[in-house]
Motif scaffolding. Structure first.
Motif, PDB file in Angstrom:
ATOM      1  N   GLU A  21       0.831  -1.206   0.000  1.00 45.66           N
ATOM      2  CA  GLU A  21       0.000   0.000   0.000  1.00 45.66           C
ATOM      3  C   GLU A  21       0.866   1.257   0.000  1.00 45.66           C
ATOM      4  O   GLU A  21       0.561   2.242  -0.683  1.00 45.66           O
ATOM      5  N   ALA A  22       1.950   1.228   0.787  1.00 45.89           N
ATOM      6  CA  ALA A  22       2.854   2.381   0.832  1.00 45.89           C
ATOM      7  C   ALA A  22       3.506   2.620  -0.520  1.00 45.89           C
ATOM      8  O   ALA A  22       3.649   3.768  -0.971  1.00 45.89           O
ATOM      9  N   ASP A  23       3.894   1.532  -1.198  1.00 46.32           N
ATOM     10  CA  ASP A  23       4.504   1.661  -2.528  1.00 46.32           C
ATOM     11  C   ASP A  23       3.504   2.254  -3.513  1.00 46.32           C
ATOM     12  O   ASP A  23       3.847   3.120  -4.337  1.00 46.32           O
ATOM     13  N   ALA A  24       2.254   1.792  -3.452  1.00 44.52           N
ATOM     14  CA  ALA A  24       1.225   2.277  -4.369  1.00 44.52           C
ATOM     15  C   ALA A  24       0.942   3.750  -4.177  1.00 44.52           C
ATOM     16  O   ALA A  24       0.602   4.464  -5.127  1.00 44.52           O
ATOM     17  N   GLU A  25       1.094   4.229  -2.944  1.00 44.14           N
ATOM     18  CA  GLU A  25       0.830   5.627  -2.631  1.00 44.14           C
ATOM     19  C   GLU A  25       2.084   6.486  -2.753  1.00 44.14           C
ATOM     20  O   GLU A  25       2.047   7.686  -2.486  1.00 44.14           O
ATOM     21  N   GLY A  26       3.194   5.857  -3.145  1.00 46.98           N
ATOM     22  CA  GLY A  26       4.436   6.601  -3.316  1.00 46.98           C
ATOM     23  C   GLY A  26       5.089   7.020  -2.018  1.00 46.98           C
ATOM     24  O   GLY A  26       5.918   7.930  -1.994  1.00 46.98           O
ATOM     25  N   LYS A  27       4.736   6.347  -0.916  1.00 46.98           N
ATOM     26  CA  LYS A  27       5.314   6.676   0.381  1.00 46.98           C
ATOM     27  C   LYS A  27       6.627   5.927   0.590  1.00 46.98           C
ATOM     28  O   LYS A  27       6.897   4.923  -0.070  1.00 46.98           O
ATOM     29  N   LYS A  28       7.408   6.414   1.532  1.00 47.58           N
ATOM     30  CA  LYS A  28       8.664   5.753   1.868  1.00 47.58           C
ATOM     31  C   LYS A  28       8.367   4.358   2.420  1.00 47.58           C
ATOM     32  O   LYS A  28       7.522   4.189   3.290  1.00 47.58           O
ATOM     33  N   SER A  29       9.046   3.379   1.884  1.00 49.43           N
ATOM     34  CA  SER A  29       8.796   1.993   2.283  1.00 49.43           C
ATOM     35  C   SER A  29      10.002   1.405   3.011  1.00 49.43           C
ATOM     36  O   SER A  29      11.147   1.778   2.754  1.00 49.43           O
ATOM     37  N   LEU A  30       9.721   0.512   3.920  1.00 49.87           N
ATOM     38  CA  LEU A  30      10.774  -0.228   4.617  1.00 49.87           C
ATOM     39  C   LEU A  30      10.809  -1.674   4.116  1.00 49.87           C
ATOM     40  O   LEU A  30      11.061  -2.599   4.864  1.00 49.87           O
ATOM     41  N   ARG A  31      10.575  -1.842   2.843  1.00 47.90           N
ATOM     42  CA  ARG A  31      10.456  -3.183   2.273  1.00 47.90           C
ATOM     43  C   ARG A  31      11.724  -4.016   2.468  1.00 47.90           C
ATOM     44  O   ARG A  31      11.693  -5.247   2.401  1.00 47.90           O
ATOM     45  N   GLY A  32      12.835  -3.359   2.715  1.00 50.09           N
ATOM     46  CA  GLY A  32      14.072  -4.102   2.961  1.00 50.09           C
ATOM     47  C   GLY A  32      13.932  -5.102   4.095  1.00 50.09           C
ATOM     48  O   GLY A  32      14.649  -6.113   4.147  1.00 50.09           O
ATOM     49  N   MET A  33      13.001  -4.805   5.024  1.00 45.73           N
ATOM     50  CA  MET A  33      12.754  -5.729   6.128  1.00 45.73           C
ATOM     51  C   MET A  33      12.334  -7.105   5.620  1.00 45.73           C
ATOM     52  O   MET A  33      12.602  -8.128   6.251  1.00 45.73           O
ATOM     53  N   MET A  34      11.678  -7.133   4.462  1.00 41.44           N
ATOM     54  CA  MET A  34      11.164  -8.396   3.934  1.00 41.44           C
ATOM     55  C   MET A  34      12.283  -9.280   3.405  1.00 41.44           C
ATOM     56  O   MET A  34      12.093 -10.465   3.162  1.00 41.44           O
TER      57      MET A  34
END
Length: 266
Positions: free
Chosen positions: A137-150
């Motif tokens: 959802e954060a990626d879709a909204e262009g927000k800063k993501s912490l996806r590295g956690m994944m």
């Protein structure tokens, strides 16, 4: 024509866990002396790169190296000392595979299907599913993501897929393990989670109930003036209980060797 030379046959041990196992010889006691004397041509070392992924891997970038003063310094200190003791005592070649990952959680070392088959871990798996959804959802909204956690060292099965699975099937004598700090906040869960991990490794290796030895958590944190609860004590208890649940397991107790201010006692 393909030629292999300097091939030796002996005992191979997996050196696994989190930062206390990853801690290298360079940061041990008397590192200069230890390095200068690390000249053992019949001890071989290999380290597995830290790759966190949900996609099972069947290979990794690495190669065996002969134990020398130059190669030993970057290797796991606990693994090196353990292997050196075996080599000197048994007089056989020793191979050491270091796949430790600092800060890693136990569930990251377990096959996701294994976790999914137990009801008690559904909440844990659900937490990570929700986290993935929030990142999407954060990626879709262009927000800063912490996806590295994944891709890191806590998501269930991440280390199993990226680090452990490429080595499963290699002929081993056993495993040494130094981990638990990252699971201390869920110490009671560790009573079942840790034995499950050991059993799952043994089942997948298909080499019987090979020895699995671990280091009980060291003394750490300041003393308290009054009796109180302690998650680290509960985790130590969970570790000890594992010896009664599984055969060919053993525990090194180092409560007297720890340091209250250092989570990595030398």
């Amino acid at each position: 024509r393909i030629v292999f030379d300097n091939v030796i046959v002996g005992e191979v041990w997996i050196c696994s866990g989190q930062s206390n196992m990853q801690w290298d010889v360079r940061r041990a006691n008397d590192p200069d002396l230890e390095a200068l004397t690390a000249n053992y041509p019949n001890i071989r070392l290999i380290s597995v790169p830290q790759v966190g992924t949900q996609v099972p891997q069947d290979n990794f970038n690495g190669e065996w190296s002969i134990c020398t003063p130059q190669t030993a310094t970057d290797f796991s200190a606990v693994g090196y000392y353990f292997g050196r003791q075996l080599h000197q005592t048994l007089d056989v070649p020793i191979g050491l595979i270091d796949n430790a990952w600092g800060g890693s959680a136990c569930e990251a070392w377990i096959n996701r299907d294994t976790l999914r088959s137990h009801e008690r871990y559904q909440a844990l798996l659900g937490y990570w599913r929700d986290l993935e959804k929030r990142f999407d959802e954060a990626d879709a909204e262009g927000k800063k993501s912490l996806r590295g956690m994944m891709r890191a060292n806590h998501q269930p099965a991440n280390i199993y897929n990226g680090v452990l699975k490429p080595t499963i099937g290699y002929g081993i004598k056993g495993v040494i393990w130094y981990q638990g700090e990252s699971n201390a906040a869920r110490a009671y869960q560790y009573r079942e989670l840790f034995p499950l991990m050991i059993e799952s490794w043994r089942q997948e290796w298909q080499q019987g109930e090979f020895p699995f030895y671990w280091v009980q958590l060291a003394d750490y944190r300041a003393e308290k003036s009054e009796p109180s609860s302690s998650d680290w004590a509960e985790l130590r208890e969970a570790q000890t209980m594992t010896m009664k649940k599984l055969p060919n397991t053993g525990e090194a107790v180092i409560i007297d060797l720890g340091e209250a201010s250092d989570i990595h006692p030398k």
